[in-house]
Design an enzyme around this catalytic site. Structure first.
Site, short mmCIF file in Angstrom:
data_model
loop_
_atom_site.label_atom_id
_atom_site.label_comp_id
_atom_site.label_asym_id
_atom_site.label_seq_id
_atom_site.Cartn_x
_atom_site.Cartn_y
_atom_site.Cartn_z
N HIS A 18 -20.03 -7.40 -38.64
CA HIS A 18 -19.84 -6.11 -37.45
C HIS A 18 -18.52 -6.61 -35.71
O HIS A 18 -17.57 -5.75 -35.22
CB HIS A 18 -21.01 -5.02 -36.59
CG HIS A 18 -20.78 -4.19 -36.03
ND1 HIS A 18 -20.22 -2.95 -36.22
CD2 HIS A 18 -20.53 -3.92 -34.39
CE1 HIS A 18 -20.83 -1.79 -35.22
NE2 HIS A 18 -20.09 -3.10 -33.70
N GLU A 19 -19.27 -7.81 -35.18
CA GLU A 19 -19.18 -8.30 -34.72
C GLU A 19 -17.70 -9.08 -34.52
O GLU A 19 -16.65 -9.26 -33.73
CB GLU A 19 -19.89 -9.17 -33.58
CG GLU A 19 -21.71 -8.62 -33.35
CD GLU A 19 -20.86 -7.18 -32.00
OE1 GLU A 19 -20.05 -7.16 -31.77
OE2 GLU A 19 -21.53 -6.45 -32.23
N HIS A 22 -15.31 -6.78 -34.07
CA HIS A 22 -14.60 -6.59 -32.85
C HIS A 22 -13.53 -7.65 -32.29
O HIS A 22 -12.72 -8.02 -31.01
CB HIS A 22 -15.70 -6.60 -31.94
CG HIS A 22 -16.20 -4.87 -32.23
ND1 HIS A 22 -15.73 -3.77 -32.02
CD2 HIS A 22 -17.30 -5.06 -32.00
CE1 HIS A 22 -16.55 -3.28 -31.88
NE2 HIS A 22 -17.56 -3.23 -32.47
#
Length: 418
Positions: A18-19, A22
């Site tokens: 997920h990160e 980003h």
């Protein structure tokens, strides 16, 4: 110990992917990503690479990517400040010593009159006890040094707010997107490992000493009807069996091109005070290459649709908070899944990844969806929402989310121990 290791690996993978989404899209847009963190709280492990501090933190409740400009900048130089300056080979300021200047004897000490580290990248001031005004150009990657800790400056063109609406929206959406991609990959791998579960009610392995074996059912039998009522799918077959414990039923099956009727009585199994029927058969698998390739996409879509349906029920009151699970509940469920085998653990990880992606896209403050909402409002209005007002909304939203997590975790503990 096996469950602990599995939970840590699963949690780390979900948050990392997920990160990482980003982070990658922040860097592609030219944003300065100050920190990539797995977990919250005190640092356990840290290293710096390509402008970014990578950390693993103590509390396993999420992660974050800290991009310059999302929060107020750490250090602001004001008129009257005494700072030390060190220079690179081009004569530009490379390090700004905010305090403890005595530890940097080669730094040039000045009193600041004006500093612009956002646009012009210049510092104006005077040497102590001198009247001649000095001008210093600042390197775009210059470092603040405060308490001997270095922090890179962030010119405006490296900050989140300087980028276009599509770039910022993509950076925010990339985290959930990577969770969906992870789910697709895991389900696809599962399809190649075990095959794709058949849509129709085709029997796979017949378990020993079960009603199915005693009745004479064989692997490969296709159930087409129960008590003369047509059966069109595996889900329909299992639902009927579960709903009729200890009740004899007539199964119409196709075997080797011929149809025959077989009577079977599902055994009664008790779980959490409820009885349900079980005959002891596994689902058959389809080895079609095309279905294996598409399995990741179809499963991600189906599970995503189911999760969204349940979220809708939560909003309408059909689900209560007692039905939600936090870290403790997820750990307990992971413990049960791990005991059933590696493939089920992979499926559980994929499902949680879809859930994480969907929840983060909800239009709630402090979540990616809430921040996307503000970016969308800016795109419609043509100007951004006041950063201070947006910050207050996100802070309140984060506090409420932490409160919700505490409530859910307490409910998990009560279910486990009370």
């Amino acid at each position: 110990m096996t469950t602990v290791i599995a939970f840590i690996l699963m949690f780390g993978l979900l948050v990392f992917v997920h990160e990482w989404g980003h982070l990658i899209f922040a860097k592609r847009a030219g944003m300065l990503a100050r920190e990539f963190a797995i977990g919250f709280g005190p640092k356990i492990f840290a290293f710096t690479r390509n402008e970014t501090l990578y950390t693993i933190r103590l509390l396993p409740i999420g992660g974050y990517v800290r991009v310059a400009g999302e929060d107020p900048e750490i250090i602001e130089l004001k008129p009257g400040h005494h700072i030390g300056l060190e220079f690179n080979s081009e004569g530009k300021v490379s390090r700004i010593i905010v305090n403890n200047k005595s530890k940097h004897p080669h730094a040039r000490v000045i009193e600041v009159e004006r500093a612009d580290l956002d646009h012009q990248l210049v510092i104006e001031g005077y040497e102590v006890d001198e009247n001649e005004k000095l001008y210093f150009d600042v390197d775009p990657k210059a470092l603040f040094v405060m308490d001997e800790k270095e922090t890179q400056i962030a010119p405006y063109d490296r900050q989140f707010a300087s980028k276009s609406v599509p770039q910022r929206a993509m950076q925010l959406f990339a985290g959930p997107l990577m969770n969906f991609v992870l789910a697709i990959v895991l389900f696809t791998i599962l399809g190649f490992i075990q095959g794709v579960p058949a849509d129709q009610a085709v029997l796979g392995e017949i378990q020993k000493n079960t009603p199915a074996e005693q009745a004479g059912l064989h692997a490969g039998d296709k159930v087409v009807a129960i008590d003369n009522e047509p059966v069109d799918s595996w889900e329909e077959f299992t639902t009927i069996v579960r709903d009729h414990p200890d009740e004899q039923m007539a199964l119409t099956v196709e075997r080797n091109g011929q149809t025959q009727e077989i009577d079977v009585t599902p055994a009664s199994i008790t779980d959490q005070g409820q009885k349900f029927g079980q005959v002891g058969v596994a689902r058959a698998f389809d080895d079609s290459f095309f279905k294996k390739i598409t399995f990741g996409f179809t499963q991600t879509y189906d599970w995503g649709k189911m999760i969204l349906t349940n979220l809708g029920k939560l909003v309408t009151g059909q689900f209560s908070l007692d039905m939600l699970s936090g870290p403790v509940g997820i750990y307990d469920a992971t413990d049960k899944v791990v005991q059933t085998g590696f493939t089920n653990f992979m499926m559980w990880t994929a499902i949680l990844s879809i859930n994480l992606g969907i929840v983060n896209l909800l239009p709630l403050p402090a979540l990616d969806g809430g921040r996307l909402l503000f970016v969308g409002v800016e795109g419609i209005r043509g100007k951004p929402v006041d950063p201070q007002k947006e910050g207050i909304v996100h802070f309140i939203g984060f506090a409420l989310l932490m409160l919700l997590m505490l409530v859910v975790t307490w409910n998990d503990i009560q279910r486990l121990f009370l």
